[in-house]
Enzyme design. Sequence first.
Site, PDB file in Angstrom:
ATOM      1  N   ASP A   1      18.702   0.011 -11.496  1.00  0.00           N
ATOM      2  CA  ASP A   1      17.761  -0.974 -12.036  1.00  0.00           C
ATOM      3  C   ASP A   1      16.745  -1.379 -10.966  1.00  0.00           C
ATOM      4  O   ASP A   1      15.553  -1.520 -11.259  1.00  0.00           O
ATOM      5  CB  ASP A   1      18.520  -2.207 -12.528  1.00  0.00           C
ATOM      6  CG  ASP A   1      19.461  -1.880 -13.677  1.00  0.00           C
ATOM      7  OD1 ASP A   1      18.972  -1.553 -14.764  1.00  0.00           O
ATOM      8  OD2 ASP A   1      20.685  -1.949 -13.473  1.00  0.00           O
ATOM      9  N   ARG A   2      17.212  -1.573  -9.740  1.00  0.00           N
ATOM     10  CA  ARG A   2      16.308  -1.915  -8.639  1.00  0.00           C
ATOM     11  C   ARG A   2      15.269  -0.811  -8.426  1.00  0.00           C
ATOM     12  O   ARG A   2      14.077  -1.092  -8.197  1.00  0.00           O
ATOM     13  CB  ARG A   2      17.121  -2.139  -7.372  1.00  0.00           C
ATOM     14  CG  ARG A   2      16.344  -2.432  -6.114  1.00  0.00           C
ATOM     15  CD  ARG A   2      15.759  -3.820  -6.090  1.00  0.00           C
ATOM     16  NE  ARG A   2      14.454  -3.894  -6.733  1.00  0.00           N
ATOM     17  CZ  ARG A   2      13.770  -5.019  -6.868  1.00  0.00           C
ATOM     18  NH1 ARG A   2      14.259  -6.155  -6.410  1.00  0.00           N
ATOM     19  NH2 ARG A   2      12.595  -5.006  -7.446  1.00  0.00           N
TER      20      ARG A   2
END
Length: 459
Positions: A254-255
């Site tokens: 996600d990052r």
Amino acid sequence: MSRLVVVGDTLLDRDVDGAVRRIAPDAPAPVLDEEHVRERPGGAGLAALLAAADGHRVALVTALADDAAGARLCELLTAAGVEVHALPLPGATPEKVRLRAHGQVLLRLDRGGDPQPPGDAPPALLDVLRTATAILVSDYGRGVARHPAVRAALADATAPVVWDPHPKGPPPVPDARLVTPNLAEVCALSGDAGGGSSLTTAQRAGHLLRQRWRAGAVAVTCGGEGAVLCHAGPTPLVVPAPAVTVGDTCGAGDRFAVTAALALADGALVSEAVQQAVAAATTYVSAPPPVPRQATAAERIGADDAGRLVAEVRARHGTVVATGGCFDLLHAGHLATLRAARQLGDCLIVCLNSDASVRGLKGPDRPLTAEADRCRLLAALDCVDAVVVFDEPTPEAVLSWLRPDVWVKGGDYADGGPELPEADLVRRWGGQTVVVPYLDGRSTTRTIAAARAAAGSRR
């Protein structure tokens, strides 16, 4: 400031930490003594939270059920500054509960059952995709990315689209600027057996999927080895990750995707966006970010009961009505407004300003009646079904998780004028804002002024 719109399935992640000191007498299983519980948004909600923590304007297009988990997610996300646009979700909001001792996961409990298709998309939800600076589709395979109206809006979007796929989800819309599967996902999605090194597998499968999906580029993330960017040319770009001490990798994907999407929003080339994303994901794994900011509101009295009530009413296809105010010195004018509001649906929830909120709005001498007493008086009325206290100056946060079908305001706006303050918020989930008239001559401020004048004349 760039506006990132995150699209995808949101889950409630709950970590239950404790200590194991004995084995259960009735089964060969460890007994976990609970010490601490931490709740946070997962799935697309985590991606939205990460972007908001970076200081960006973030909207989340997701699906939530009318249950306690959905209400809690809205509370956490709204408190973090995320603008939530939710499709109605049949069944239950998905949850992942991890039971842990000394950081080690003993058991994971998944709730929510099999995915069900979300309901119709409110117009305001689709409008937010048209105003995005960048769009990140964070697909967790539960149906939001497959929603026909959402897909149509994504296909028509002019903003760059970054797509983080899931093996159980649909393919990206054509012409996505960047697709970001990890190595295991790219093998599953392409049917590649993974023969050879991770580099050759990523290159082979990544190019195949880029052509199949008609994507601008595919960046295959390979954990500690960095990423392999497959674009129009035959030679991939390999972006190695710095050597670091590896920590918890949960959320690193996600990052990566969030950083790439924000970089594209700022005008970066795809190759530059991938390099920034690898660096950000590496930093995230080596030094995980702090716990997401929790809701700053004081306790919301009756939140659990209100959530259950909303779920019950919607289960029988009823209409949820909400109104709000200070309700200091409850009088006949208040009663008329509440009764009029209750007639508009199948339940009425009163969003009540806390003592601190009233002081901020009315001054240090108010309220005259403490919130606990105001709450009890309102709950005793036959036209009121639940009371929820909020501590902020406006009811935006509590409305975001209640998501009433009708939001009722008193007669201050009966003769027209500017749009009601909460109208735009309520439109996000397809709700309606209405005005009901006040009863002439009734006002808390006037009542207090008259009482003080009478007291002064008797001195």
